[in-house]
Structures are given as structure tokens and as C-alpha cells.
Design a protein around this motif. Structure first.
Motif, PDB file in Angstrom:
ATOM      1  N   TYR A  47       0.842  -1.195   0.000  1.00 17.95           N
ATOM      2  CA  TYR A  47       0.000   0.000   0.000  1.00 17.95           C
ATOM      3  C   TYR A  47       0.874   1.240   0.000  1.00 17.95           C
ATOM      4  O   TYR A  47       1.840   1.347   0.752  1.00 17.95           O
ATOM      5  CB  TYR A  47      -0.930   0.017   1.222  1.00 17.95           C
ATOM      6  CG  TYR A  47      -1.770   1.270   1.299  1.00 17.95           C
ATOM      7  CD1 TYR A  47      -2.828   1.461   0.424  1.00 17.95           C
ATOM      8  CD2 TYR A  47      -1.477   2.274   2.210  1.00 17.95           C
ATOM      9  CE1 TYR A  47      -3.595   2.610   0.460  1.00 17.95           C
ATOM     10  CE2 TYR A  47      -2.242   3.428   2.260  1.00 17.95           C
ATOM     11  CZ  TYR A  47      -3.296   3.586   1.377  1.00 17.95           C
ATOM     12  OH  TYR A  47      -4.047   4.736   1.423  1.00 17.95           O
ATOM     13  N   ASN A  48       0.527   2.200  -0.826  1.00 13.03           N
ATOM     14  CA  ASN A  48       1.248   3.457  -0.919  1.00 13.03           C
ATOM     15  C   ASN A  48       0.244   4.583  -0.711  1.00 13.03           C
ATOM     16  O   ASN A  48      -0.592   4.855  -1.574  1.00 13.03           O
ATOM     17  CB  ASN A  48       1.928   3.568  -2.288  1.00 13.03           C
ATOM     18  CG  ASN A  48       2.766   4.822  -2.417  1.00 13.03           C
ATOM     19  OD1 ASN A  48       2.470   5.859  -1.847  1.00 13.03           O
ATOM     20  ND2 ASN A  48       3.835   4.707  -3.191  1.00 13.03           N
ATOM     21  N   HIS A  49       0.333   5.236   0.428  1.00 20.99           N
ATOM     22  CA  HIS A  49      -0.614   6.296   0.768  1.00 20.99           C
ATOM     23  C   HIS A  49      -0.546   7.458  -0.234  1.00 20.99           C
ATOM     24  O   HIS A  49      -1.587   8.010  -0.619  1.00 20.99           O
ATOM     25  CB  HIS A  49      -0.354   6.814   2.185  1.00 20.99           C
ATOM     26  CG  HIS A  49      -1.294   7.914   2.592  1.00 20.99           C
ATOM     27  ND1 HIS A  49      -2.606   7.689   2.889  1.00 20.99           N
ATOM     28  CD2 HIS A  49      -1.096   9.257   2.708  1.00 20.99           C
ATOM     29  CE1 HIS A  49      -3.199   8.835   3.191  1.00 20.99           C
ATOM     30  NE2 HIS A  49      -2.290   9.802   3.090  1.00 20.99           N
ATOM     31  N   SER A  50       0.647   7.823  -0.656  1.00 20.11           N
ATOM     32  CA  SER A  50       0.793   8.923  -1.613  1.00 20.11           C
ATOM     33  C   SER A  50       0.128   8.598  -2.937  1.00 20.11           C
ATOM     34  O   SER A  50      -0.538   9.453  -3.537  1.00 20.11           O
ATOM     35  CB  SER A  50       2.270   9.245  -1.840  1.00 20.11           C
ATOM     36  OG  SER A  50       2.855   9.709  -0.648  1.00 20.11           O
ATOM     37  N   ALA A  51       0.300   7.371  -3.405  1.00 15.19           N
ATOM     38  CA  ALA A  51      -0.339   6.966  -4.661  1.00 15.19           C
ATOM     39  C   ALA A  51      -1.860   7.002  -4.518  1.00 15.19           C
ATOM     40  O   ALA A  51      -2.569   7.420  -5.437  1.00 15.19           O
ATOM     41  CB  ALA A  51       0.122   5.566  -5.064  1.00 15.19           C
ATOM     42  N   HIS A  52      -2.365   6.575  -3.362  1.00 16.19           N
ATOM     43  CA  HIS A  52      -3.804   6.600  -3.118  1.00 16.19           C
ATOM     44  C   HIS A  52      -4.320   8.040  -3.116  1.00 16.19           C
ATOM     45  O   HIS A  52      -5.385   8.343  -3.676  1.00 16.19           O
ATOM     46  CB  HIS A  52      -4.115   5.900  -1.798  1.00 16.19           C
ATOM     47  CG  HIS A  52      -5.536   5.474  -1.672  1.00 16.19           C
ATOM     48  ND1 HIS A  52      -5.979   4.757  -0.590  1.00 16.19           N
ATOM     49  CD2 HIS A  52      -6.623   5.645  -2.456  1.00 16.19           C
ATOM     50  CE1 HIS A  52      -7.286   4.510  -0.731  1.00 16.19           C
ATOM     51  NE2 HIS A  52      -7.688   5.056  -1.855  1.00 16.19           N
ATOM     52  N   GLU A  53      -3.561   8.935  -2.513  1.00 19.03           N
ATOM     53  CA  GLU A  53      -3.968  10.331  -2.481  1.00 19.03           C
ATOM     54  C   GLU A  53      -3.966  10.941  -3.880  1.00 19.03           C
ATOM     55  O   GLU A  53      -4.889  11.679  -4.249  1.00 19.03           O
ATOM     56  CB  GLU A  53      -3.023  11.117  -1.573  1.00 19.03           C
ATOM     57  CG  GLU A  53      -3.458  12.539  -1.333  1.00 19.03           C
ATOM     58  CD  GLU A  53      -2.600  13.239  -0.296  1.00 19.03           C
ATOM     59  OE1 GLU A  53      -2.561  14.479  -0.346  1.00 19.03           O
ATOM     60  OE2 GLU A  53      -1.984  12.568   0.539  1.00 19.03           O
TER      61      GLU A  53
END
Length: 149
Positions: A47-53
Motif C-alpha cells: 500500500y502506498n498512501h501517496s499513490a492513493h492520495e
């Protein structure tokens, strides 16, 4: 006969606007609401929070663009509609190139190929309309609309 041809082209463009608007709003809503698990799966199990954002921000942009395109259908200013066609053609072309580059320089996956196909098809629709036969004639864009699609 020429008037009917131009009216048919106007209807074709209105249908393209409608398709693009609905696709944009649907994809944007999905991108805004996509669960962490799907983002993690797309990211190769991490999971990559920045990519999700960034995906959520792109979703906001797609919803806004869809809303704008939906309402452009009722505009009768030919120069404005022609400019929208040009801008969307180049926008989709650049997006397809960016995803194509990512496909060959990063992790290749089926989602990228789907995105490349969808972006290319929609962009080609605008390009064919704008730069194809009759696309330079303002009257194609500004004929009064009697029948909404």
C-alpha cells in the motif's frame, strides 16, 4: 443536405461529450472511493498512501472535467466548442503517452493497457472530429440544437 450533415456532426460531437462526461464522472467517483485493498493490489501488494492520495485527486479532476463537458453540450459558441475539442484531444493524447511510458519503464500491468486503450479511443474521437473532415468549420460546432441526445 449540407445542413443535415453539419447537424449530424453536431449530434455526433454532443454524443462524444456525453460519453466522455459520463465516463469521467464514473471513473472519478470510483477513484475517489477506491478501497485501500485495491490500491494495494495495484501497487504490487504494497500500500502506498501517496499513490492513493494522487488517485483521489485525479478522481476529483475527472469528476470536475466530466461536469464541465456535460454542460458544454448546451453551449452554441462554435469557437469555444472547437477549442474544447482541441484541448481534450491533446489532454487524452498526453495522458495515453504518459501511461504508455509508465507501462514500459515501470511495472507493466493490464490496467495500464486498458487505460492506454480508453484514453486513446476517447482522444481519437476528439481528434477525428476536430482535425478530420469538416472539423475546421465553425458552423459544425455552433448549429442550434433542436434535439438533445
Amino acid at each position: 443536405m449540407t445542413g443535415n450533415h453539419h447537424l449530424d456532426q453536431r449530434r455526433h460531437l454532443d454524443f462524444l461529450f456525453l460519453f466522455d462526461a459520463l465516463f469521467s464522472v464514473a471513473f472519478g467517483a470510483f477513484a475517489l472511493l477506491v478501497p485501500h485493498g485495491i490500491v494495494q493490489e495495484i501497487g504490487g501488494g504494497e500500500y502506498n498512501h501517496s499513490a492513493h492520495e494522487v488517485l483521489r485527486l485525479y478522481g476529483c479532476l475527472r469528476v470536475a472535467v466530466g461536469w464541465i463537458i456535460l454542460h458544454v453540450r448546451s453551449v452554441d459558441d462554435g469557437r469555444f466548442r472547437r477549442t474544447i475539442c482541441e484541448a481534450l484531444f491533446f489532454c487524452y493524447l498526453l495522458q495515453a503517452i504518459a501511461v504508455l511510458r509508465a507501462q514500459f519503464t515501470d511495472r507493466a500491468n493490464a490496467i495500464n493497457w486498458i487505460a492506454i486503450l480508453v484514453l486513446s479511443v476517447i482522444g481519437s474521437g476528439y481528434g477525428i472530429f476536430r482535425f478530420g473532415s469538416g472539423g475546421n468549420m465553425i458552423k459544425v460546432y455552433e448549429l442550434p440544437q433542436n434535439n438533445k441526445i
